[in-house]
Design a protein around this motif. Structure first.
Motif, PDB file in Angstrom:
ATOM      1  N   TYR A 139       0.834  -1.209   0.000  1.00  0.00           N
ATOM      2  CA  TYR A 139       0.000   0.000   0.000  1.00  0.00           C
ATOM      3  C   TYR A 139       0.872   1.263   0.000  1.00  0.00           C
ATOM      4  CZ  TYR A 139      -3.476   3.411   1.378  1.00  0.00           C
ATOM      5  OH  TYR A 139      -4.279   4.518   1.414  1.00  0.00           O
ATOM      6  N   VAL A 140       1.920   1.260   0.815  1.00  0.00           N
ATOM      7  CA  VAL A 140       2.825   2.413   0.881  1.00  0.00           C
ATOM      8  C   VAL A 140       3.509   2.627  -0.466  1.00  0.00           C
ATOM      9  CG1 VAL A 140       4.952   3.270   1.960  1.00  0.00           C
ATOM     10  CG2 VAL A 140       3.153   2.279   3.371  1.00  0.00           C
ATOM     11  N   ARG A 141       3.906   1.553  -1.129  1.00  0.00           N
ATOM     12  CA  ARG A 141       4.517   1.672  -2.463  1.00  0.00           C
ATOM     13  C   ARG A 141       3.537   2.248  -3.481  1.00  0.00           C
ATOM     14  NH1 ARG A 141       6.651  -3.187  -1.007  1.00  0.00           N
ATOM     15  NH2 ARG A 141       8.882  -3.103  -0.654  1.00  0.00           N
ATOM     16  N   ALA A 142       2.282   1.844  -3.379  1.00  0.00           N
ATOM     17  CA  ALA A 142       1.272   2.265  -4.347  1.00  0.00           C
ATOM     18  C   ALA A 142       0.755   3.687  -4.099  1.00  0.00           C
ATOM     19  CB  ALA A 142       0.094   1.284  -4.330  1.00  0.00           C
ATOM     20  N   HIS A 143       1.013   4.234  -2.925  1.00  0.00           N
ATOM     21  CA  HIS A 143       0.531   5.576  -2.552  1.00  0.00           C
ATOM     22  C   HIS A 143       1.711   6.401  -2.028  1.00  0.00           C
ATOM     23  CE1 HIS A 143      -3.028   2.993  -2.392  1.00  0.00           C
ATOM     24  NE2 HIS A 143      -3.689   4.071  -2.774  1.00  0.00           N
ATOM     25  N   PRO A 144       2.619   6.826  -2.905  1.00  0.00           N
ATOM     26  CA  PRO A 144       3.868   7.465  -2.463  1.00  0.00           C
ATOM     27  C   PRO A 144       3.758   8.938  -2.074  1.00  0.00           C
ATOM     28  CG  PRO A 144       3.855   7.291  -4.837  1.00  0.00           C
ATOM     29  CD  PRO A 144       2.587   6.652  -4.357  1.00  0.00           C
ATOM     30  N   PHE A 145       2.703   9.272  -1.333  1.00  0.00           N
ATOM     31  CA  PHE A 145       2.569  10.625  -0.809  1.00  0.00           C
ATOM     32  C   PHE A 145       1.936  10.507   0.567  1.00  0.00           C
ATOM     33  CE2 PHE A 145       1.067  14.880  -0.130  1.00  0.00           C
ATOM     34  CZ  PHE A 145       2.000  15.671  -0.787  1.00  0.00           C
ATOM     35  N   GLY A 146       2.526  11.166   1.549  1.00  0.00           N
ATOM     36  CA  GLY A 146       2.006  11.050   2.902  1.00  0.00           C
ATOM     37  C   GLY A 146       2.350  12.251   3.756  1.00  0.00           C
ATOM     38  N   GLN A 147       2.155  12.079   5.046  1.00  0.00           N
ATOM     39  CA  GLN A 147       2.434  13.129   6.020  1.00  0.00           C
ATOM     40  C   GLN A 147       3.612  12.673   6.885  1.00  0.00           C
ATOM     41  OE1 GLN A 147       0.373  15.906   6.026  1.00  0.00           O
ATOM     42  NE2 GLN A 147      -0.805  14.988   4.393  1.00  0.00           N
ATOM     43  N   LEU A 148       4.691  13.443   6.857  1.00  0.00           N
ATOM     44  CA  LEU A 148       5.830  13.187   7.731  1.00  0.00           C
ATOM     45  C   LEU A 148       5.583  13.966   9.020  1.00  0.00           C
ATOM     46  CD1 LEU A 148       8.698  12.035   8.181  1.00  0.00           C
ATOM     47  CD2 LEU A 148       9.564  14.198   7.245  1.00  0.00           C
ATOM     48  N   ILE A 149       5.616  13.276  10.150  1.00  0.00           N
ATOM     49  CA  ILE A 149       5.300  13.896  11.435  1.00  0.00           C
ATOM     50  C   ILE A 149       6.516  13.774  12.340  1.00  0.00           C
ATOM     51  CG2 ILE A 149       3.745  13.862  13.417  1.00  0.00           C
ATOM     52  CD1 ILE A 149       1.761  12.370  11.398  1.00  0.00           C
ATOM     53  N   ALA A 150       7.027  14.928  12.764  1.00  0.00           N
ATOM     54  CA  ALA A 150       8.187  14.975  13.661  1.00  0.00           C
ATOM     55  C   ALA A 150       7.770  15.700  14.932  1.00  0.00           C
ATOM     56  CB  ALA A 150       9.346  15.688  12.978  1.00  0.00           C
ATOM     57  N   SER A 151       7.872  15.019  16.058  1.00  0.00           N
ATOM     58  CA  SER A 151       7.411  15.610  17.321  1.00  0.00           C
ATOM     59  C   SER A 151       8.443  16.515  17.971  1.00  0.00           C
ATOM     60  CB  SER A 151       6.991  14.508  18.294  1.00  0.00           C
ATOM     61  OG  SER A 151       8.089  13.659  18.559  1.00  0.00           O
TER      62      SER A 151
END
Length: 197
Positions: free
Chosen positions: A17-29
């Motif tokens: 799924y991650v390979r097929a949807h290569p856009f996301g939210q990077l979250i750094a606390s």
């Protein structure tokens, strides 16, 4: 994220799924912040345990990553609202059905390594371009732009996958919902139908 046993994705399914949807939210606390830094970003899952990406040098995420290299990459795709009437048990008042939303979501807990050297940044850019735009040429031709970016190499430490499609319901229930989705044709309905199938 709450993951019921019937919604849980195996590692292989989650990574696909991650390979097929290569856009996301990077979250750094970071450390001691009121809220984390959240950055929408394109990325490349280079292998099952490595994510590569690059961001502009002025991005606020860098300070948070330097404070705490533990980050989360969250990827969620199309969603489909399922009205309660579609989920009501046969013979019951449709108004008593419980509505829900179908969706897929994968979270990768990672250790982030900031890449600042030109050779490392070019390596990341080459990998991303080879995946997104094969034949685009060597990004070294844009060497003058390298000073404006930094790279990130994320080492995946934990994979959490959730595919919420009424997996705990019987085939007849899911067929009723699929019929509603097919007739409606909303933006996330096709993706939901593929998961129901």
């Amino acid at each position: 994220m709450l993951i019921h046993p019937w919604d849980a994705a195996g590692e292989e399914q989650a990574l696909a799924y991650v390979r097929a949807h290569p856009f996301g939210q990077l979250i750094a606390s970071g450390r001691g912040r009121d809220v984390p830094v959240v950055v929408p970003t394109q990325y490349l899952l280079a292998d099952d345990r490595t994510v590569l990406l690059h961001l502009a040098r002025p991005n606020p995420v860098w300070a948070a990553v330097e404070e705490n290299p533990k980050v989360l990459l969250s990827v969620a795709g199309p969603w489909a609202y399922v009205p309660g009437a579609w989920r009501a048990e046969p013979g019951t008042d449709p108004r008593l059905g419980v509505p829900t939303t179908y969706y897929s979501s994968v979270q990768l807990l990672c250790h982030a390594e900031i890449v600042t050297d030109d050779a490392g940044k070019l390596e990341i850019l080459r990998a991303q371009l080879a995946d997104l735009e094969p034949g685009a040429g060597d990004p070294a031709r844009m060497a003058r732009l390298l000073s404006g970016i930094r790279g990130l190499r994320l080492a995946v430490e934990e994979i959490r996958g959730k595919f919420k499609y009424d997996g705990h319901k019987d085939a007849a229930h899911r067929a009723r919902v699929a019929e509603g989705l097919s007739g409606r044709g909303g933006p996330g309905d096709d993706a939901a139908l593929r998961h129901l199938a």
